[in-house]
Write a protein that holds these residues in place. Structure first.
Motif, PDB file in Angstrom:
ATOM      1  N   ALA A   1       0.823  -1.211   0.000  1.00 24.71           N
ATOM      2  CA  ALA A   1       0.000   0.000   0.000  1.00 24.71           C
ATOM      3  C   ALA A   1       0.857   1.261   0.000  1.00 24.71           C
ATOM      4  O   ALA A   1       0.501   2.261  -0.640  1.00 24.71           O
ATOM      5  CB  ALA A   1      -0.936   0.002   1.202  1.00 24.71           C
ATOM      6  N   LEU A   2       1.976   1.232   0.687  1.00 31.11           N
ATOM      7  CA  LEU A   2       2.864   2.401   0.712  1.00 31.11           C
ATOM      8  C   LEU A   2       3.288   2.804  -0.690  1.00 31.11           C
ATOM      9  O   LEU A   2       3.424   3.990  -0.990  1.00 31.11           O
ATOM     10  CB  LEU A   2       4.107   2.127   1.567  1.00 31.11           C
ATOM     11  CG  LEU A   2       3.935   2.194   3.072  1.00 31.11           C
ATOM     12  CD1 LEU A   2       5.254   1.832   3.763  1.00 31.11           C
ATOM     13  CD2 LEU A   2       3.455   3.549   3.528  1.00 31.11           C
ATOM     14  N   GLY A   3       3.469   1.817  -1.537  1.00 29.15           N
ATOM     15  CA  GLY A   3       3.876   2.095  -2.918  1.00 29.15           C
ATOM     16  C   GLY A   3       2.792   2.746  -3.757  1.00 29.15           C
ATOM     17  O   GLY A   3       3.073   3.260  -4.839  1.00 29.15           O
ATOM     18  N   CYS A   4       1.566   2.749  -3.275  1.00 25.94           N
ATOM     19  CA  CYS A   4       0.438   3.325  -4.025  1.00 25.94           C
ATOM     20  C   CYS A   4       0.027   4.702  -3.512  1.00 25.94           C
ATOM     21  O   CYS A   4      -0.831   5.352  -4.118  1.00 25.94           O
ATOM     22  CB  CYS A   4      -0.767   2.392  -3.928  1.00 25.94           C
ATOM     23  SG  CYS A   4      -0.467   0.752  -4.597  1.00 25.94           S
ATOM     24  N   LEU A   5       0.607   5.151  -2.412  1.00 28.57           N
ATOM     25  CA  LEU A   5       0.163   6.403  -1.813  1.00 28.57           C
ATOM     26  C   LEU A   5       0.353   7.608  -2.719  1.00 28.57           C
ATOM     27  O   LEU A   5      -0.478   8.518  -2.722  1.00 28.57           O
ATOM     28  CB  LEU A   5       0.862   6.629  -0.472  1.00 28.57           C
ATOM     29  CG  LEU A   5       0.379   5.734   0.658  1.00 28.57           C
ATOM     30  CD1 LEU A   5       1.162   6.017   1.931  1.00 28.57           C
ATOM     31  CD2 LEU A   5      -1.097   5.905   0.887  1.00 28.57           C
TER      32      LEU A   5
ATOM     33  N   THR B   1       5.314  15.296   2.325  1.00 29.90           N
ATOM     34  CA  THR B   1       5.273  14.505   1.096  1.00 29.90           C
ATOM     35  C   THR B   1       3.856  14.423   0.551  1.00 29.90           C
ATOM     36  O   THR B   1       3.620  14.642  -0.641  1.00 29.90           O
ATOM     37  CB  THR B   1       5.824  13.090   1.357  1.00 29.90           C
ATOM     38  OG1 THR B   1       7.165  13.197   1.824  1.00 29.90           O
ATOM     39  CG2 THR B   1       5.772  12.232   0.111  1.00 29.90           C
ATOM     40  N   GLU B   2       2.893  14.105   1.413  1.00 33.91           N
ATOM     41  CA  GLU B   2       1.505  14.001   0.985  1.00 33.91           C
ATOM     42  C   GLU B   2       0.988  15.333   0.459  1.00 33.91           C
ATOM     43  O   GLU B   2       0.256  15.386  -0.526  1.00 33.91           O
ATOM     44  CB  GLU B   2       0.648  13.497   2.146  1.00 33.91           C
ATOM     45  CG  GLU B   2       0.973  12.059   2.512  1.00 33.91           C
ATOM     46  CD  GLU B   2       0.496  11.668   3.898  1.00 33.91           C
ATOM     47  OE1 GLU B   2       0.002  12.533   4.647  1.00 33.91           O
ATOM     48  OE2 GLU B   2       0.611  10.479   4.231  1.00 33.91           O
ATOM     49  N   SER B   3       1.363  16.412   1.113  1.00 35.99           N
ATOM     50  CA  SER B   3       0.953  17.741   0.671  1.00 35.99           C
ATOM     51  C   SER B   3       1.533  18.056  -0.709  1.00 35.99           C
ATOM     52  O   SER B   3       0.837  18.588  -1.584  1.00 35.99           O
ATOM     53  CB  SER B   3       1.403  18.784   1.689  1.00 35.99           C
ATOM     54  OG  SER B   3       0.945  20.049   1.331  1.00 35.99           O
ATOM     55  N   ALA B   4       2.792  17.711  -0.908  1.00 38.07           N
ATOM     56  CA  ALA B   4       3.430  17.943  -2.215  1.00 38.07           C
ATOM     57  C   ALA B   4       2.759  17.102  -3.296  1.00 38.07           C
ATOM     58  O   ALA B   4       2.463  17.606  -4.382  1.00 38.07           O
ATOM     59  CB  ALA B   4       4.924  17.622  -2.132  1.00 38.07           C
TER      60      ALA B   4
ATOM     61  N   LEU C   1      -2.593   7.793  -4.951  1.00 33.18           N
ATOM     62  CA  LEU C   1      -3.787   8.189  -4.214  1.00 33.18           C
ATOM     63  C   LEU C   1      -3.807   9.700  -3.955  1.00 33.18           C
ATOM     64  O   LEU C   1      -4.790  10.381  -4.219  1.00 33.18           O
ATOM     65  CB  LEU C   1      -3.860   7.433  -2.885  1.00 33.18           C
ATOM     66  CG  LEU C   1      -5.005   7.817  -1.966  1.00 33.18           C
ATOM     67  CD1 LEU C   1      -6.341   7.429  -2.578  1.00 33.18           C
ATOM     68  CD2 LEU C   1      -4.828   7.181  -0.602  1.00 33.18           C
ATOM     69  N   TYR C   2      -2.710  10.233  -3.439  1.00 36.32           N
ATOM     70  CA  TYR C   2      -2.668  11.652  -3.097  1.00 36.32           C
ATOM     71  C   TYR C   2      -2.597  12.561  -4.317  1.00 36.32           C
ATOM     72  O   TYR C   2      -3.108  13.672  -4.288  1.00 36.32           O
ATOM     73  CB  TYR C   2      -1.498  11.945  -2.162  1.00 36.32           C
ATOM     74  CG  TYR C   2      -1.788  11.576  -0.739  1.00 36.32           C
ATOM     75  CD1 TYR C   2      -2.469  12.440   0.095  1.00 36.32           C
ATOM     76  CD2 TYR C   2      -1.395  10.344  -0.231  1.00 36.32           C
ATOM     77  CE1 TYR C   2      -2.766  12.100   1.394  1.00 36.32           C
ATOM     78  CE2 TYR C   2      -1.677   9.993   1.078  1.00 36.32           C
ATOM     79  CZ  TYR C   2      -2.368  10.875   1.891  1.00 36.32           C
ATOM     80  OH  TYR C   2      -2.650  10.528   3.172  1.00 36.32           O
ATOM     81  N   SER C   3      -1.976  12.126  -5.385  1.00 36.68           N
ATOM     82  CA  SER C   3      -1.804  13.005  -6.536  1.00 36.68           C
ATOM     83  C   SER C   3      -2.895  12.858  -7.589  1.00 36.68           C
ATOM     84  O   SER C   3      -2.985  13.683  -8.492  1.00 36.68           O
ATOM     85  CB  SER C   3      -0.442  12.773  -7.191  1.00 36.68           C
ATOM     86  OG  SER C   3      -0.355  11.471  -7.730  1.00 36.68           O
ATOM     87  N   HIS C   4      -3.730  11.838  -7.490  1.00 29.77           N
ATOM     88  CA  HIS C   4      -4.770  11.644  -8.504  1.00 29.77           C
ATOM     89  C   HIS C   4      -5.702  12.850  -8.518  1.00 29.77           C
ATOM     90  O   HIS C   4      -6.138  13.340  -7.482  1.00 29.77           O
ATOM     91  CB  HIS C   4      -5.556  10.364  -8.229  1.00 29.77           C
ATOM     92  CG  HIS C   4      -6.394   9.955  -9.391  1.00 29.77           C
ATOM     93  ND1 HIS C   4      -7.621  10.525  -9.659  1.00 29.77           N
ATOM     94  CD2 HIS C   4      -6.169   9.049 -10.371  1.00 29.77           C
ATOM     95  CE1 HIS C   4      -8.113   9.983 -10.744  1.00 29.77           C
ATOM     96  NE2 HIS C   4      -7.262   9.080 -11.199  1.00 29.77           N
ATOM     97  N   GLN C   5      -6.014  13.324  -9.720  1.00 28.66           N
ATOM     98  CA  GLN C   5      -6.785  14.557  -9.856  1.00 28.66           C
ATOM     99  C   GLN C   5      -8.211  14.464  -9.324  1.00 28.66           C
ATOM    100  O   GLN C   5      -8.845  15.481  -9.049  1.00 28.66           O
ATOM    101  CB  GLN C   5      -6.814  15.001 -11.317  1.00 28.66           C
ATOM    102  CG  GLN C   5      -7.490  14.022 -12.244  1.00 28.66           C
ATOM    103  CD  GLN C   5      -7.409  14.473 -13.693  1.00 28.66           C
ATOM    104  OE1 GLN C   5      -7.018  15.590 -13.971  1.00 28.66           O
ATOM    105  NE2 GLN C   5      -7.776  13.606 -14.604  1.00 28.66           N
TER     106      GLN C   5
END
Length: 89
Positions: free
Chosen positions: A18-22, A64-67, A25-29
């Motif tokens: 799951a970490l590899g997919c984050l 990282t998630e914010s970026a 998830l966060y950047s998908h429009q």
């Protein structure tokens, strides 16, 4: 581990996968990202025990998630809940 809970080998393998997919998830429009960038009013950091009470900007994953969330989406899809005032509740 959080709360002294250990993962099984199977759970750990799924967690790592799951970490590899984050990033996706966060950047998908089309995903909505809600960021809690400040502690709620009245939050007592000294009662937090072993919890991480570092400021949002000082946390690696949060930055990282914010970026990631700002890469491809409009600002209305990445909301900073920490900027909301208490009268909005």
């Amino acid at each position: 581990p959080a709360n002294d809970l250990m993962r099984t080998e199977a759970q750990n393998a799924l967690f790592k996968q799951a970490l590899g997919c984050l990033g996706t998830l966060y950047s998908h429009q089309h995903t909505l990202v809600l960021r809690l960038t400040s502690f709620p009013e009245g939050y007592k950091k000294d009662l937090a025990d072993d919890n991480n009470v570092s400021e949002y900007a000082d946390r690696g994953w949060c930055a990282t998630e914010s970026a990631w969330s700002s890469l491809t989406k409009w600002s209305n899809k990445s909301l900073d809940l920490g900027r909301m005032k208490s009268n909005y509740r």
